[in-house]
Design a protein around this motif. Structure first.
Motif, mmCIF file in Angstrom:
data_model
loop_
_atom_site.group_PDB
_atom_site.id
_atom_site.type_symbol
_atom_site.label_atom_id
_atom_site.label_comp_id
_atom_site.label_asym_id
_atom_site.label_seq_id
_atom_site.Cartn_x
_atom_site.Cartn_y
_atom_site.Cartn_z
ATOM 1 N N ASP A 71 0.858 -1.177 0.000
ATOM 2 C CA ASP A 71 0.000 0.000 0.000
ATOM 3 C C ASP A 71 0.898 1.233 0.000
ATOM 4 O O ASP A 71 1.748 1.388 0.886
ATOM 5 C CB ASP A 71 -0.922 0.018 1.221
ATOM 6 C CG ASP A 71 -2.026 -1.012 1.125
ATOM 7 O OD1 ASP A 71 -2.602 -1.346 2.166
ATOM 8 O OD2 ASP A 71 -2.315 -1.473 0.005
ATOM 9 N N ILE A 72 0.710 2.088 -0.982
ATOM 10 C CA ILE A 72 1.556 3.269 -1.139
ATOM 11 C C ILE A 72 0.736 4.518 -0.826
ATOM 12 O O ILE A 72 -0.404 4.662 -1.297
ATOM 13 C CB ILE A 72 2.105 3.351 -2.574
ATOM 14 C CG1 ILE A 72 2.929 2.098 -2.901
ATOM 15 C CG2 ILE A 72 2.945 4.612 -2.765
ATOM 16 C CD1 ILE A 72 3.329 2.008 -4.351
ATOM 17 N N SER A 73 1.291 5.415 -0.051
ATOM 18 C CA SER A 73 0.668 6.713 0.192
ATOM 19 C C SER A 73 1.600 7.792 -0.334
ATOM 20 O O SER A 73 2.814 7.712 -0.184
ATOM 21 C CB SER A 73 0.392 6.928 1.687
ATOM 22 O OG SER A 73 1.591 6.876 2.436
ATOM 23 N N LEU A 74 1.013 8.801 -0.974
ATOM 24 C CA LEU A 74 1.802 9.857 -1.607
ATOM 25 C C LEU A 74 1.119 11.200 -1.370
ATOM 26 O O LEU A 74 -0.040 11.383 -1.720
ATOM 27 C CB LEU A 74 1.935 9.598 -3.112
ATOM 28 C CG LEU A 74 2.677 10.657 -3.926
ATOM 29 C CD1 LEU A 74 4.128 10.747 -3.478
ATOM 30 C CD2 LEU A 74 2.592 10.339 -5.422
ATOM 31 N N LYS A 75 1.843 12.120 -0.763
ATOM 32 C CA LYS A 75 1.315 13.461 -0.502
ATOM 33 C C LYS A 75 2.186 14.486 -1.221
ATOM 34 O O LYS A 75 3.387 14.551 -0.978
ATOM 35 C CB LYS A 75 1.289 13.745 0.999
ATOM 36 C CG LYS A 75 0.665 15.090 1.362
ATOM 37 C CD LYS A 75 0.603 15.275 2.877
ATOM 38 C CE LYS A 75 -0.033 16.606 3.244
ATOM 39 N NZ LYS A 75 -0.104 16.807 4.717
ATOM 40 N N ILE A 76 1.562 15.248 -2.092
ATOM 41 C CA ILE A 76 2.285 16.267 -2.869
ATOM 42 C C ILE A 76 1.810 17.642 -2.416
ATOM 43 O O ILE A 76 0.614 17.942 -2.464
ATOM 44 C CB ILE A 76 2.022 16.096 -4.372
ATOM 45 C CG1 ILE A 76 2.456 14.702 -4.838
ATOM 46 C CG2 ILE A 76 2.749 17.172 -5.174
ATOM 47 C CD1 ILE A 76 2.062 14.399 -6.273
ATOM 48 N N THR A 77 2.727 18.458 -1.953
ATOM 49 C CA THR A 77 2.417 19.829 -1.551
ATOM 50 C C THR A 77 3.240 20.778 -2.405
ATOM 51 O O THR A 77 4.461 20.636 -2.492
ATOM 52 C CB THR A 77 2.731 20.061 -0.063
ATOM 53 O OG1 THR A 77 1.986 19.135 0.729
ATOM 54 C CG2 THR A 77 2.351 21.477 0.348
ATOM 55 N N ASN B 145 -3.256 14.544 -1.856
ATOM 56 C CA ASN B 145 -2.902 13.471 -0.930
ATOM 57 C C ASN B 145 -3.541 12.165 -1.396
ATOM 58 O O ASN B 145 -4.755 11.980 -1.301
ATOM 59 C CB ASN B 145 -3.384 13.808 0.483
ATOM 60 C CG ASN B 145 -2.932 12.774 1.510
ATOM 61 O OD1 ASN B 145 -2.041 11.972 1.230
ATOM 62 N ND2 ASN B 145 -3.542 12.777 2.675
ATOM 63 N N ILE B 146 -2.717 11.268 -1.940
ATOM 64 C CA ILE B 146 -3.177 9.930 -2.302
ATOM 65 C C ILE B 146 -2.969 9.061 -1.071
ATOM 66 O O ILE B 146 -1.852 8.630 -0.774
ATOM 67 C CB ILE B 146 -2.394 9.379 -3.510
ATOM 68 C CG1 ILE B 146 -2.510 10.328 -4.700
ATOM 69 C CG2 ILE B 146 -2.899 7.987 -3.894
ATOM 70 C CD1 ILE B 146 -1.675 9.928 -5.892
ATOM 71 N N GLN B 147 -4.037 8.821 -0.316
ATOM 72 C CA GLN B 147 -3.906 8.155 0.976
ATOM 73 C C GLN B 147 -3.565 6.665 0.839
ATOM 74 O O GLN B 147 -2.850 6.117 1.668
ATOM 75 C CB GLN B 147 -5.207 8.304 1.780
ATOM 76 C CG GLN B 147 -5.569 9.756 2.072
ATOM 77 C CD GLN B 147 -6.749 9.849 2.999
ATOM 78 O OE1 GLN B 147 -6.624 9.711 4.213
ATOM 79 N NE2 GLN B 147 -7.933 10.079 2.427
ATOM 80 N N ARG B 148 -4.108 6.047 -0.197
ATOM 81 C CA ARG B 148 -3.810 4.621 -0.389
ATOM 82 C C ARG B 148 -3.844 4.270 -1.867
ATOM 83 O O ARG B 148 -4.869 4.425 -2.517
ATOM 84 C CB ARG B 148 -4.802 3.734 0.350
ATOM 85 C CG ARG B 148 -4.533 2.241 0.155
ATOM 86 C CD ARG B 148 -5.605 1.370 0.769
ATOM 87 N NE ARG B 148 -5.375 -0.039 0.494
ATOM 88 C CZ ARG B 148 -5.747 -0.654 -0.639
ATOM 89 N NH1 ARG B 148 -6.364 0.033 -1.603
ATOM 90 N NH2 ARG B 148 -5.502 -1.949 -0.825
ATOM 91 N N LEU B 149 -2.707 3.829 -2.376
ATOM 92 C CA LEU B 149 -2.606 3.304 -3.735
ATOM 93 C C LEU B 149 -2.102 1.877 -3.625
ATOM 94 O O LEU B 149 -0.981 1.628 -3.170
ATOM 95 C CB LEU B 149 -1.649 4.150 -4.575
ATOM 96 C CG LEU B 149 -1.352 3.648 -5.996
ATOM 97 C CD1 LEU B 149 -2.619 3.677 -6.847
ATOM 98 C CD2 LEU B 149 -0.256 4.472 -6.651
#
Length: 237
Positions: free
Chosen positions: A39-45, A110-114
Motif C-alpha cells: 500500500d503506497i501513500s503519496l502526498k504532494i504539496t 494526498n493519495i492516501q492509499r494506492l
C-alpha cells in the motif's frame, strides 16, 4: 560415554547434504499460491505553508511559481503595428515562442492509499484461447478518497519570449524577464472591466491573466489499472 561421543562425531562428519533445483513447468507454477503487495501513500504539496495557504515567501519571485506549457511550432513574428513587447503574426517555423502559463500555482494532493499488487490476468486471445499473464495491478478504493486542498492557480495567460527561436533551434537570453514563462507582470492600478468599461480594483496587485481556478474536496474513486507484457494475441496490442 566417551566411545558414544566418538561414534556421534564420526556420523556427523560422514553426513553430506545434497539438493538439486528443479524447474517448474506452467502447470506446476499455476498450482503455487501466494500473496504479496504494498500500500503506497503519496502526498504532494506545492508552494504551500503547513496550514495550506499560499507561501508568499517561497514565491517572492513569482515567476518561479509558474507552471508553463510550450506547444511545438507555435511562434509569432513581427508585423506592422506591433510593439516590441507584443508580436502578433502567427508562424509555425520561427519567431517568438508562445507559452501557456499558469501563474500562482499551488495545492496539496494526498493519495492516501494506492494499492500495488502482483496478480494473474486472464483473457482470451484472437484465436479464443485462454491466456494467463502475470501483471502489476494499481488500485484505488472509494473508502480511502484522494484529498485535494487549494489545488489550482491564480491566473492563466498566453505569454511570448522576447527572443527568437525556431523549430530546429531554441533561442536564449541572459535576462530572465525575456522568457515568457517567467513573466510576472501585475495589475498596478485598477484595471478596466472589459464588460462595462468601468475600472475595478478586484485584480489590483494580482498577476496579469484571464482565468483562475481553485479546487477543494475529496475524490472517491474505485478503479484498477493492470500492467502486463503485451503481444499480438491481445486485442489492444
Amino acid at each position: 560415554m566417551r566411545n558414544y561421543g566418538l561414534v556421534l562425531l564420526a556420523c556427523l562428519a560422514s553426513t553430506t547434504l545434497h539438493a538439486d533445483l528443479v524447474a517448474l513447468d506452467n502447470t506446476a507454477l499455476q498450482a503455487v499460491e501466494g500473496q504479496a503487495g504494498a500500500d503506497i501513500s503519496l502526498k504532494i504539496t506545492m508552494n504551500q505553508k503547513a496550514d495550506g495557504s499560499y507561501d508568499q515567501s517561497l514565491c517572492s519571485d513569482a515567476g518561479y511559481c509558474h507552471f508553463a506549457i510550450g506547444v511545438n511550432n507555435r511562434y509569432v513574428q513581427y508585423q506592422a503595428g506591433d510593439s516590441n513587447d507584443l508580436w502578433t503574426k502567427p508562424s509555425s517555423e520561427s519567431g517568438r515562442k508562445l507559452w501557456l502559463v499558469f501563474k500562482g500555482t499551488q495545492g496539496m494532493l494526498n493519495i492516501q492509499r494506492l494499492g500495488l499488487d502482483g496478480v494473474d490476468l486472464r483473457y482470451k486471445d484472437k484465436s479464443n484461447m485462454e491466456i494467463l499473464k502475470p501483471s502489476i495491478q494499481l488500485s484505488l478504493t472509494a473508502a480511502v478518497p484522494l484529498q485535494v486542498r487549494n489545488f489550482g492557480f491564480d491566473a492563466m495567460s498566453i505569454e511570448q519570449d522576447l527572443f527568437v527561436s525556431s523549430a530546429t533551434q531554441s533561442g536564449s537570453s541572459s535576462n530572465a524577464a525575456d522568457y515568457g514563462y517567467l513573466k510576472s507582470t501585475r495589475y498596478s492600478g485598477a484595471p478596466a472591466d472589459f464588460a462595462t468599461g468601468k475600472s475595478s480594483a478586484f485584480d489590483q496587485g494580482k498577476e496579469v491573466g484571464f482565468m483562475g481556478l481553485r479546487m477543494n474536496g475529496n475524490m472517491a474513486i474505485n478503479s484498477k489499472v493492470m500492467v502486463f507484457g503485451c503481444d499480438a494475441g491481445h486485442g489492444r496490442c
